[in-house]
Design a protein around this motif. Structure first.
Motif, PDB file in Angstrom:
ATOM      1  N   GLY A  80       0.833  -1.202   0.000  1.00 32.76           N
ATOM      2  CA  GLY A  80       0.000   0.000   0.000  1.00 32.76           C
ATOM      3  C   GLY A  80       0.863   1.247   0.000  1.00 32.76           C
ATOM      4  N   ALA A  81       0.204   2.389  -0.009  1.00 32.05           N
ATOM      5  CA  ALA A  81       0.909   3.661   0.129  1.00 32.05           C
ATOM      6  C   ALA A  81       1.326   3.854   1.589  1.00 32.05           C
ATOM      7  CB  ALA A  81       0.019   4.811  -0.338  1.00 32.05           C
ATOM      8  N   ARG A  82       2.140   4.854   1.831  1.00 23.92           N
ATOM      9  CA  ARG A  82       2.699   5.079   3.168  1.00 23.92           C
ATOM     10  C   ARG A  82       1.600   5.137   4.241  1.00 23.92           C
ATOM     11  NH1 ARG A  82       7.375   4.370   6.037  1.00 23.92           N
ATOM     12  NH2 ARG A  82       7.542   5.895   7.717  1.00 23.92           N
ATOM     13  N   GLN A  83       0.469   5.768   3.930  1.00 20.96           N
ATOM     14  CA  GLN A  83      -0.622   5.924   4.898  1.00 20.96           C
ATOM     15  C   GLN A  83      -1.786   4.963   4.614  1.00 20.96           C
ATOM     16  OE1 GLN A  83      -1.083   7.543   7.726  1.00 20.96           O
ATOM     17  NE2 GLN A  83       0.950   8.466   7.780  1.00 20.96           N
ATOM     18  N   GLU A 102       4.059  -8.282   7.590  1.00 25.53           N
ATOM     19  CA  GLU A 102       5.009  -7.373   6.960  1.00 25.53           C
ATOM     20  C   GLU A 102       4.256  -6.495   5.965  1.00 25.53           C
ATOM     21  OE1 GLU A 102       8.748  -8.864   5.671  1.00 25.53           O
ATOM     22  OE2 GLU A 102       8.974 -10.222   7.409  1.00 25.53           O
ATOM     23  N   LEU A 103       4.571  -5.207   5.967  1.00 28.22           N
ATOM     24  CA  LEU A 103       3.901  -4.229   5.117  1.00 28.22           C
ATOM     25  C   LEU A 103       4.906  -3.604   4.163  1.00 28.22           C
ATOM     26  CD1 LEU A 103       1.863  -2.402   7.923  1.00 28.22           C
ATOM     27  CD2 LEU A 103       1.140  -4.366   6.535  1.00 28.22           C
ATOM     28  N   VAL A 104       4.599  -3.637   2.895  1.00 27.32           N
ATOM     29  CA  VAL A 104       5.440  -3.017   1.876  1.00 27.32           C
ATOM     30  C   VAL A 104       4.766  -1.704   1.484  1.00 27.32           C
ATOM     31  CG1 VAL A 104       6.537  -3.277  -0.369  1.00 27.32           C
ATOM     32  CG2 VAL A 104       6.155  -5.304   1.085  1.00 27.32           C
ATOM     33  N   LEU A 105       5.296  -0.598   1.998  1.00 28.45           N
ATOM     34  CA  LEU A 105       4.656   0.712   1.828  1.00 28.45           C
ATOM     35  C   LEU A 105       5.494   1.605   0.920  1.00 28.45           C
ATOM     36  CD1 LEU A 105       3.526   1.418   5.506  1.00 28.45           C
ATOM     37  CD2 LEU A 105       2.327   0.153   3.702  1.00 28.45           C
ATOM     38  N   THR A 106       4.854   2.173  -0.086  1.00 25.58           N
ATOM     39  CA  THR A 106       5.552   3.031  -1.035  1.00 25.58           C
ATOM     40  C   THR A 106       5.219   4.500  -0.788  1.00 25.58           C
ATOM     41  OG1 THR A 106       3.750   2.761  -2.620  1.00 25.58           O
ATOM     42  CG2 THR A 106       5.626   1.263  -2.825  1.00 25.58           C
ATOM     43  N   ARG A 107       6.169   5.359  -1.096  1.00 28.98           N
ATOM     44  CA  ARG A 107       5.960   6.811  -0.947  1.00 28.98           C
ATOM     45  C   ARG A 107       5.303   7.356  -2.217  1.00 28.98           C
ATOM     46  NH1 ARG A 107      10.350   9.352   3.182  1.00 28.98           N
ATOM     47  NH2 ARG A 107      10.652   7.480   4.455  1.00 28.98           N
ATOM     48  N   TYR A 116       2.896  13.159   7.822  1.00 32.33           N
ATOM     49  CA  TYR A 116       2.553  12.167   6.814  1.00 32.33           C
ATOM     50  C   TYR A 116       3.464  10.943   6.897  1.00 32.33           C
ATOM     51  CZ  TYR A 116       1.251   9.858   2.544  1.00 32.33           C
ATOM     52  OH  TYR A 116       0.819   8.905   1.650  1.00 32.33           O
ATOM     53  N   LEU A 117       4.736  11.173   7.121  1.00 34.65           N
ATOM     54  CA  LEU A 117       5.684  10.056   7.105  1.00 34.65           C
ATOM     55  C   LEU A 117       5.656   9.224   8.380  1.00 34.65           C
ATOM     56  CD1 LEU A 117       8.804  11.699   5.392  1.00 34.65           C
ATOM     57  CD2 LEU A 117       6.997  10.284   4.354  1.00 34.65           C
ATOM     58  N   GLU A 118       5.289   9.819   9.517  1.00 30.53           N
ATOM     59  CA  GLU A 118       5.438   9.103  10.784  1.00 30.53           C
ATOM     60  C   GLU A 118       4.186   9.023  11.649  1.00 30.53           C
ATOM     61  OE1 GLU A 118       8.067   7.453  11.166  1.00 30.53           O
ATOM     62  OE2 GLU A 118       9.327   8.376   9.628  1.00 30.53           O
ATOM     63  N   ASN A 119       3.157   9.823  11.359  1.00 28.31           N
ATOM     64  CA  ASN A 119       1.960   9.819  12.211  1.00 28.31           C
ATOM     65  C   ASN A 119       0.860   8.996  11.540  1.00 28.31           C
ATOM     66  OD1 ASN A 119       0.161  10.426  14.286  1.00 28.31           O
ATOM     67  ND2 ASN A 119       0.619  12.619  14.276  1.00 28.31           N
ATOM     68  N   GLY A 120      -0.355   9.100  12.057  1.00 30.45           N
ATOM     69  CA  GLY A 120      -1.489   8.429  11.437  1.00 30.45           C
ATOM     70  C   GLY A 120      -1.343   6.920  11.401  1.00 30.45           C
ATOM     71  N   ASN A 121      -1.607   6.337  10.247  1.00 30.00           N
ATOM     72  CA  ASN A 121      -1.564   4.886  10.096  1.00 30.00           C
ATOM     73  C   ASN A 121      -0.182   4.305  10.358  1.00 30.00           C
ATOM     74  OD1 ASN A 121      -4.297   4.121   9.320  1.00 30.00           O
ATOM     75  ND2 ASN A 121      -3.942   5.311   7.460  1.00 30.00           N
ATOM     76  N   PRO A 330      -7.459   7.667  11.118  1.00 35.85           N
ATOM     77  CA  PRO A 330      -6.054   8.010  11.404  1.00 35.85           C
ATOM     78  C   PRO A 330      -5.412   8.886  10.339  1.00 35.85           C
ATOM     79  CG  PRO A 330      -6.456   5.717  11.938  1.00 35.85           C
ATOM     80  CD  PRO A 330      -7.689   6.214  11.236  1.00 35.85           C
ATOM     81  N   GLY A 331      -5.928   8.826   9.118  1.00 38.83           N
ATOM     82  CA  GLY A 331      -5.366   9.651   8.057  1.00 38.83           C
ATOM     83  C   GLY A 331      -5.491  11.136   8.311  1.00 38.83           C
ATOM     84  N   LEU A 332      -6.496  11.548   9.078  1.00 34.94           N
ATOM     85  CA  LEU A 332      -6.627  12.972   9.389  1.00 34.94           C
ATOM     86  C   LEU A 332      -5.408  13.504  10.117  1.00 34.94           C
ATOM     87  CD1 LEU A 332     -10.371  13.317  10.474  1.00 34.94           C
ATOM     88  CD2 LEU A 332      -9.288  14.403   8.503  1.00 34.94           C
ATOM     89  N   PHE A 333      -4.839  12.685  10.992  1.00 40.14           N
ATOM     90  CA  PHE A 333      -3.678  13.132  11.757  1.00 40.14           C
ATOM     91  C   PHE A 333      -2.427  13.197  10.876  1.00 40.14           C
ATOM     92  CE2 PHE A 333      -6.648  10.982  14.623  1.00 40.14           C
ATOM     93  CZ  PHE A 333      -6.983  12.053  15.431  1.00 40.14           C
ATOM     94  N   ALA A 334      -2.384  12.349   9.863  1.00 39.87           N
ATOM     95  CA  ALA A 334      -1.259  12.397   8.925  1.00 39.87           C
ATOM     96  C   ALA A 334      -1.359  13.623   8.018  1.00 39.87           C
ATOM     97  CB  ALA A 334      -1.234  11.128   8.080  1.00 39.87           C
ATOM     98  N   TYR A 335      -2.577  14.132   7.826  1.00 38.36           N
ATOM     99  CA  TYR A 335      -2.791  15.273   6.942  1.00 38.36           C
ATOM    100  C   TYR A 335      -3.089  16.558   7.728  1.00 38.36           C
ATOM    101  CZ  TYR A 335      -2.906  12.540   2.597  1.00 38.36           C
ATOM    102  OH  TYR A 335      -2.588  11.765   1.506  1.00 38.36           O
ATOM    103  N   ARG A 336      -2.562  16.649   8.935  1.00 35.14           N
ATOM    104  CA  ARG A 336      -2.840  17.811   9.784  1.00 35.14           C
ATOM    105  C   ARG A 336      -2.562  19.124   9.071  1.00 35.14           C
ATOM    106  NH1 ARG A 336       0.333  20.856  13.514  1.00 35.14           N
ATOM    107  NH2 ARG A 336       2.119  19.553  12.960  1.00 35.14           N
ATOM    108  N   SER A 337      -1.465  19.220   8.337  1.00 35.11           N
ATOM    109  CA  SER A 337      -1.091  20.477   7.696  1.00 35.11           C
ATOM    110  C   SER A 337      -2.032  20.848   6.548  1.00 35.11           C
ATOM    111  CB  SER A 337       0.341  20.394   7.160  1.00 35.11           C
ATOM    112  OG  SER A 337       0.446  19.381   6.160  1.00 35.11           O
ATOM    113  N   ALA A 338      -2.814  19.897   6.056  1.00 27.86           N
ATOM    114  CA  ALA A 338      -3.739  20.175   4.944  1.00 27.86           C
ATOM    115  C   ALA A 338      -4.973  20.911   5.424  1.00 27.86           C
ATOM    116  CB  ALA A 338      -4.140  18.888   4.259  1.00 27.86           C
ATOM    117  N   PHE A 339      -5.192  20.934   6.736  1.00 22.19           N
ATOM    118  CA  PHE A 339      -6.383  21.577   7.280  1.00 22.19           C
ATOM    119  C   PHE A 339      -6.024  22.843   8.057  1.00 22.19           C
ATOM    120  CE2 PHE A 339      -7.682  17.298   6.406  1.00 22.19           C
ATOM    121  CZ  PHE A 339      -8.961  17.448   5.909  1.00 22.19           C
TER     122      PHE A 339
END
Length: 339
Positions: A80-83, A102-107, A116-121, A330-339
């Motif tokens: 999946g994607a990072r989040q 194991e999760l294979v996450l792409t940027r 976005y990189l460390e919070n949320g999911n 949880p994605g809302l917390f990763a996108y805090r700066s968008a709001f």
């Protein structure tokens, strides 16, 4: 209109591990409906699933985890994607049943801020003790996952690889089952839905619902999706294929007609995971009128499309519209700066 089926779907032949606590409720958004002055809006609360922070992917994972356990797996790998909400819930479900994950996450999304990189999911992935492989956006995540699975198999592990969004035909069975659940709830509440609106990312929820309604003999073209991942043509082709593969598992004599898949790309914006003004407005509108929280990647964009269609009269007064609220809080917390 979408109401009650004459029969329930028979899915007992498929391995399944129950992860939901029962049917998710359908609720009327009376304040929002009054504010918009058009169709009556209802929500199917797929966010109200307790495991792992909740969300729609748990329906797919009931069948995916069921299949993994039936094959004797001790490890599950997904991509999946990072989040990714699906990755987070796969990790939670794995913890519940005792599988290594194991999760294979792409940027994939062009964001490099700390939230976005460390919070949320991503924070939750770590709490569920999943091993995360952090890959660039250009990487072939599924190929990496298969190679990693081969490495683990060489060590004697039994590995189950799960695709993007859990949207294999087996995973889509979860939303075929949800179609029957919606129809049964509509009958119990004496409701008929003129339209069911969903986000379309990997397409599994949309495909599963359509396959389920076709199997039940209910008009499937009432399901309308807003793509949040790719253009409408690509999303239509991929969703139709998944719907037909899912339907083949249920009843090989049936097919999904092309016109049963409705995809709108007007809310996609610059691309997957990239915020839009209409998404932000929709998230704020639902939060301020009903106290409900949409995620910024999937439901936020799809709900923005629903709101626009009510305001323009496409979904008119006297109609009932059901929005499948997929979770992803949880994605809302990763996108805090968008709001």
């Amino acid at each position: 209109m979408i109401s009650a089926p004459s029969t329930a779907l028979e899915l007992s032949k498929f391995p399944r591990h129950v992860l939901l606590e029962g049917p998710t409720p359908i609720q009327h958004l009376s304040r929002l409906s009054a504010r918009l002055g058009g169709a009556d809006i209802y929500v199917k609360r797929e966010d109200l699933t307790g495991l792992g922070g909740g969300g729609n992917k748990l329906r797919k994972l009931e069948f995916l985890i069921g299949e993994a356990l039936a094959r004797g797996a001790d490890t599950i790998i997904t991509v999946g994607a990072r989040q990714s909400n699906h990755a987070r819930l796969t990790a939670a479900a794995a913890a519940r049943v005792g599988l290594q994950c194991e999760l294979v996450l792409t940027r994939t999304v062009p964001r490099s801020d700390h939230d976005y990189l460390e919070n949320g999911n991503v924070l939750l992935d770590a709490l569920f003790d999943a091993r995360v492989h952090d890959l660039p956006g250009s990487a072939n995540a599924l190929q990496f996952a298969e190679q990693r699975a081969d490495e683990l198999r060489a060590q004697g592990r039994n590995v189950y690889v799960c695709p993007l969004g859990g949207s294999s035909p087996v995973g889509c069975l979860g939303y075929a089952d949800c179609a029957a659940e919606i129809a049964a709830q509509a009958r119990a509440q004496q409701l008929s839905f003129d339209r069911i609106v969903v986000p379309n990312g990997s397409g599994g929820m949309h495909a599963g619902l359509v396959a389920g309604f076709v199997a039940l003999g209910i008009e499937s073209a009432r399901v309308a999706a807003f793509t949040v991942y790719g253009d409408a043509a690509h999303a239509h082709a991929a969703t139709l294929d998944k719907a037909n593969q899912t339907l083949q598992l249920i009843d090989s004599a049936l097919r999904v007609p092309e016109e049963a898949i409705s995809i709108d790309e007007t809310q996609l914006g610059p691309g997957y995971g990239i915020p839009t003004d209409s998404m932000r407005a929709a998230v704020r509108l639902l939060a301020s009128t009903e106290g409900l929280l949409l995620d910024p990647v999937y439901s936020g964009k799809a709900f923005a499309g629903l709101v626009e269609n009510v305001r323009t009269g496409k979904y008119a007064a006297g109609q009932n519209v059901l929005f499948v609220m997929s979770g992803g809080l949880p994605g809302l917390f990763a996108y805090r700066s968008a709001f």
